[in-house]
Design an enzyme around this catalytic site. Structure first.
Site, PDB file in Angstrom:
ATOM      1  N   HIS A 387     -18.356 -14.289   8.464  1.00 55.48           N
ATOM      2  CA  HIS A 387     -18.796 -13.358   9.510  1.00 55.48           C
ATOM      3  C   HIS A 387     -17.899 -13.466  10.749  1.00 55.48           C
ATOM      4  O   HIS A 387     -17.359 -12.461  11.233  1.00 55.48           O
ATOM      5  CB  HIS A 387     -20.249 -13.689   9.870  1.00 55.48           C
ATOM      6  CG  HIS A 387     -20.851 -12.795  10.895  1.00 55.48           C
ATOM      7  ND1 HIS A 387     -21.732 -11.781  10.581  1.00 55.48           N
ATOM      8  CD2 HIS A 387     -20.726 -12.763  12.249  1.00 55.48           C
ATOM      9  CE1 HIS A 387     -22.114 -11.166  11.689  1.00 55.48           C
ATOM     10  NE2 HIS A 387     -21.513 -11.752  12.711  1.00 55.48           N
ATOM     11  N   GLU A 388     -17.724 -14.687  11.255  1.00 52.16           N
ATOM     12  CA  GLU A 388     -16.935 -14.864  12.475  1.00 52.16           C
ATOM     13  C   GLU A 388     -15.464 -14.556  12.243  1.00 52.16           C
ATOM     14  O   GLU A 388     -14.770 -14.056  13.138  1.00 52.16           O
ATOM     15  CB  GLU A 388     -17.115 -16.284  13.016  1.00 52.16           C
ATOM     16  CG  GLU A 388     -18.534 -16.625  13.440  1.00 52.16           C
ATOM     17  CD  GLU A 388     -19.165 -15.620  14.390  1.00 52.16           C
ATOM     18  OE1 GLU A 388     -18.411 -14.970  15.167  1.00 52.16           O
ATOM     19  OE2 GLU A 388     -20.399 -15.455  14.356  1.00 52.16           O
ATOM     20  N   HIS A 391     -14.921 -10.891  12.799  1.00 52.51           N
ATOM     21  CA  HIS A 391     -14.693 -10.578  14.213  1.00 52.51           C
ATOM     22  C   HIS A 391     -13.263 -10.910  14.616  1.00 52.51           C
ATOM     23  O   HIS A 391     -12.593 -10.136  15.312  1.00 52.51           O
ATOM     24  CB  HIS A 391     -15.641 -11.402  15.095  1.00 52.51           C
ATOM     25  CG  HIS A 391     -17.066 -10.969  15.044  1.00 52.51           C
ATOM     26  ND1 HIS A 391     -17.460  -9.665  15.255  1.00 52.51           N
ATOM     27  CD2 HIS A 391     -18.209 -11.678  14.839  1.00 52.51           C
ATOM     28  CE1 HIS A 391     -18.779  -9.580  15.169  1.00 52.51           C
ATOM     29  NE2 HIS A 391     -19.252 -10.785  14.909  1.00 52.51           N
ATOM     30  N   HIS A 394     -10.792  -8.426  13.328  1.00 55.43           N
ATOM     31  CA  HIS A 394     -10.908  -7.196  14.112  1.00 55.43           C
ATOM     32  C   HIS A 394     -10.114  -7.352  15.417  1.00 55.43           C
ATOM     33  O   HIS A 394      -9.348  -6.463  15.814  1.00 55.43           O
ATOM     34  CB  HIS A 394     -12.389  -6.930  14.408  1.00 55.43           C
ATOM     35  CG  HIS A 394     -12.696  -5.526  14.837  1.00 55.43           C
ATOM     36  ND1 HIS A 394     -13.979  -5.038  14.907  1.00 55.43           N
ATOM     37  CD2 HIS A 394     -11.895  -4.512  15.232  1.00 55.43           C
ATOM     38  CE1 HIS A 394     -13.951  -3.786  15.318  1.00 55.43           C
ATOM     39  NE2 HIS A 394     -12.703  -3.442  15.530  1.00 55.43           N
TER      40      HIS A 394
END
Length: 609
Positions: A387-388, A391, A394
């Site tokens: 998940h991290e 980020h 991105h």
């Protein structure tokens, strides 16, 4: 058991030398920053004279912003590693004070920009390529013109800038620095203090319901003991939000939260409506879990334990390799960049005393992203890493492809890449296991993502909406009022198979987003819905290979686009239209599909349940 930071090898800790090698270097940049800031008032009354002066001014503003990122985040990151770090706390407050004064000294900027006719500004941009990177943010100033006050009023409001952050600071101190964790004795005779990280591990791995109950009561009592103080802090935040909204000619706090990103109000209300209309799969899941776990009563602290006895622990190295392998479908460039993101010094991996709870990825444009974890070896921790890293990817792709002025993506699209990465990880792990227990655990992980990222966050968004409306309609806020909202919402969303414990109602006190960034959490749900739609377009074999390839390119373009457009438009270009309610309804359809798979696997493993 918690380790002290000096017991953990450097490869698992942040290397903040990438920002500054020491406080002396930080002080030097702070002095430079003050010098830049002192130049800003000299431009007052001049930036509308001609494009050359305006360009000088814009370049100076960018220098300030980029340097401020580093100067502010260096102590900020250090304090997140240890909330009792006095030096970092003092330095952070020093920067906040300097920025507050700068906000006052620069409060004239937006009103003065608006004295330049829009047509003139467009011609300046067209005639001066150096301004092109600022076209979108400059045009946004004109779009939001009715919410900009006169220079004297902007200056008056700016005096309150630092003060407006005080309630969040108080919450942080109370919930992190000054919180008293409670000790419990588990059925195996071991004793432990129940921190956020310990609680997470117990409720997800300990198959004894009484142990989970003890951990739940220990953690929630750490918050409940100060419930009236938390309620008072939250009341001040609600009042602050409405006051600042009204001061800028907004009708509500929600309108003020959504309008800067051009998000229609009905996106928020449609999300809540659709979710309320589609609680049937959530209630079905709770009933299934209650029966499969053979529980007489089902509580919220039973929500994280696997139905089957699956407590496999993953070393951090195993987690890294698994996540890296899972992103291969996005191409060699994405794989290479994610491998870079796993470099030593970018992640702070393990929970330590006084370290901030949870996980995040934070980008410094002129350095690199930093990821905070509290890794504990569970499957959930592996998914948190994925998940991290979403980020971080991105941020990396936006930084590589956009100039500083439009490199930061909005919160509205922030959770798309993170939840997309989780889905990649899920599919890869399902493909590579023949263990029926692991398959069940993985399906539950996917369902847990839907419950935690979509349903729970929408429930929280529903709570925020109701709490803000109470204040905006002149009502009172107390701990009992907030408890009552939560109690009703959990019953409405989860149904009667969930036993609502009295302590569960205090959950509003332990959600930092309510205090640090109001009206944030709904974007987890909108991003999750967007991610689900994008993932389907990229991976579903019902689409042709060419269609899937085009969808992948559109998705990667989204990640590279930073903040170069309104987020709703960015998502539309990638293939998702959140103005249509069926974008949200699709989540419930996927939920039911996974429930059918889960029931099939459970029959193989347990027979009829």
């Amino acid at each position: 058991m918690l380790k002290n930071r000096d017991e953990i090898t450097q490869q698992y800790k942040w290397n903040l030398n990438d920002v500054y090698p020491n406080w002396t270097a930080w002080e030097n940049d702070l002095t430079t920053l003050k010098g830049y800031m002192s130049e800003i008032p000299k431009y007052q009354g001049k930036i509308s004279q001609n494009s050359n002066i305006f360009i000088e001014f814009v370049n100076l503003e960018e220098k300030i912003s980029r340097l401020l990122d580093k100067v502010y985040l260096y102590p900020y990151l250090q304090r997140d590693l240890d909330s009792t770090n006095e030096t970092a706390s003092v330095k952070l407050q020093e920067v906040e004070g300097i920025y507050a004064n700068y906000s006052i000294a620069s409060s004239w900027i937006t009103p003065e920009i608006l004295t330049i006719p829009k047509e003139t500004m467009i011609s300046w941009i067209n005639d001066n390529p150096v301004l092109e990177a600022n076209r979108f943010p400059l045009m946004e100033i004109y779009r939001l013109q009715e919410h900009v006050l006169s220079a004297d009023k902007e200056k008056l409001l700016s005096y309150f800038g630092q003060y407006l952050g005080v309630p969040s600071d108080i919450y942080s101190e109370l919930s992190t620095s000054d919180i008293k964790w409670n000790e419990i004795e588990l059925t195996d005779g071991s004793k432990t203090f129940v921190t956020n990280g310990v609680y997470s591990k117990i409720i997800s791995t300990d198959r004894n319901q009484e142990d989970r109950k003890k951990a739940f009561e220990a953690l929630y009592n750490s918050f409940n003991v100060n419930k009236n103080t938390y309620a008072s802090i939250y009341k001040s935040i609600l009042q602050r939000d409405f006051s600042t909204a009204q001061s800028r000619n907004y009708k509500s706090s929600l309108e003020k939260a959504l309008n800067p990103n051009n998000i229609p109000l009905d996106v928020y209300t449609s999300l809540i409506e659709s979710t309320r209309e589609n609680t049937a799969p959530l209630k079905r899941y709770i009933a299934l879990r209650k029966k499969a776990l053979d529980l007489k009563s089902y509580h919220y602290y039973d929500n994280s334990i696997n139905i089957v006895d699956y407590n496999k622990e993953f070393t951090y190295e195993e987690a890294k390799d698994t996540v890296l392998e899972s992103v291969k479908p996005l191409g060699t460039d994405y794989y290479r960049d994610l491998n870079t993101a796993l470099s030593e010094g970018w992640l702070d991996v393990y929970e330590t005393p006084n370290k901030r709870s949870g996980a995040y990825s934070l980008n410094i444009y002129d350095v690199h992203p930093y990821m905070l974890l509290n890794y504990n070896g569970t499957m959930d921790s592996v998914f948190t890493l994925a998940h991290e890293l979403g980020h971080t990817m991105h941020s990396m792709l936006s930084t590589k492809n956009q100039p500083y002025s439009i490199s930061s993506y909005t919160i509205f699209v922030a959770e798309v890449a993170s939840t997309f990465n989780e889905r990649l990880l899920l599919d890869n792990m399902l493909k590579n296991t023949n263990d029926s227990k692991e398959k069940i655990a993985l399906i539950e992980q996917a369902i847990g993502g839907i419950v935690g990222t979509y349903y729970i966050q929408t429930l929280f968004a529903d709570y925020e909406y109701q709490a803000h409306q109470i204040v905006e309609n002149g009502g009172a806020i107390t701990s009992d009022v907030l408890n009552n909202i939560m109690s009703n919402l959990f019953t409405e969303y989860f149904g009667n198979d969930l036993t609502m414990d009295e302590l569960q109602k205090i959950i509003w006190a332990r959600i930092p987003h309510f205090y640090n960034s109001p009206y944030y959490v709904y974007q987890y749900a909108t991003s999750f819905a967007s991610s689900a739609n994008l993932y389907n377009r990229i991976t579903n074999p019902e689409y042709s290979l060419d269609e899937r390839e085009q969808a992948k390119k559109a998705y990667l373009t989204l990640l590279k686009s930073g903040g170069n457009d309104h987020p709703m438009n960015q998502l539309k270009k990638a293939g998702v239209d959140l103005s249509k309610k069926d974008a949200f309804d699709a989540v419930a359809i996927e939920f039911n599909r996974l429930l059918d798979l889960l029931e099939e696997e459970l029959k193989k493993e347990k027979g009829d349940i």
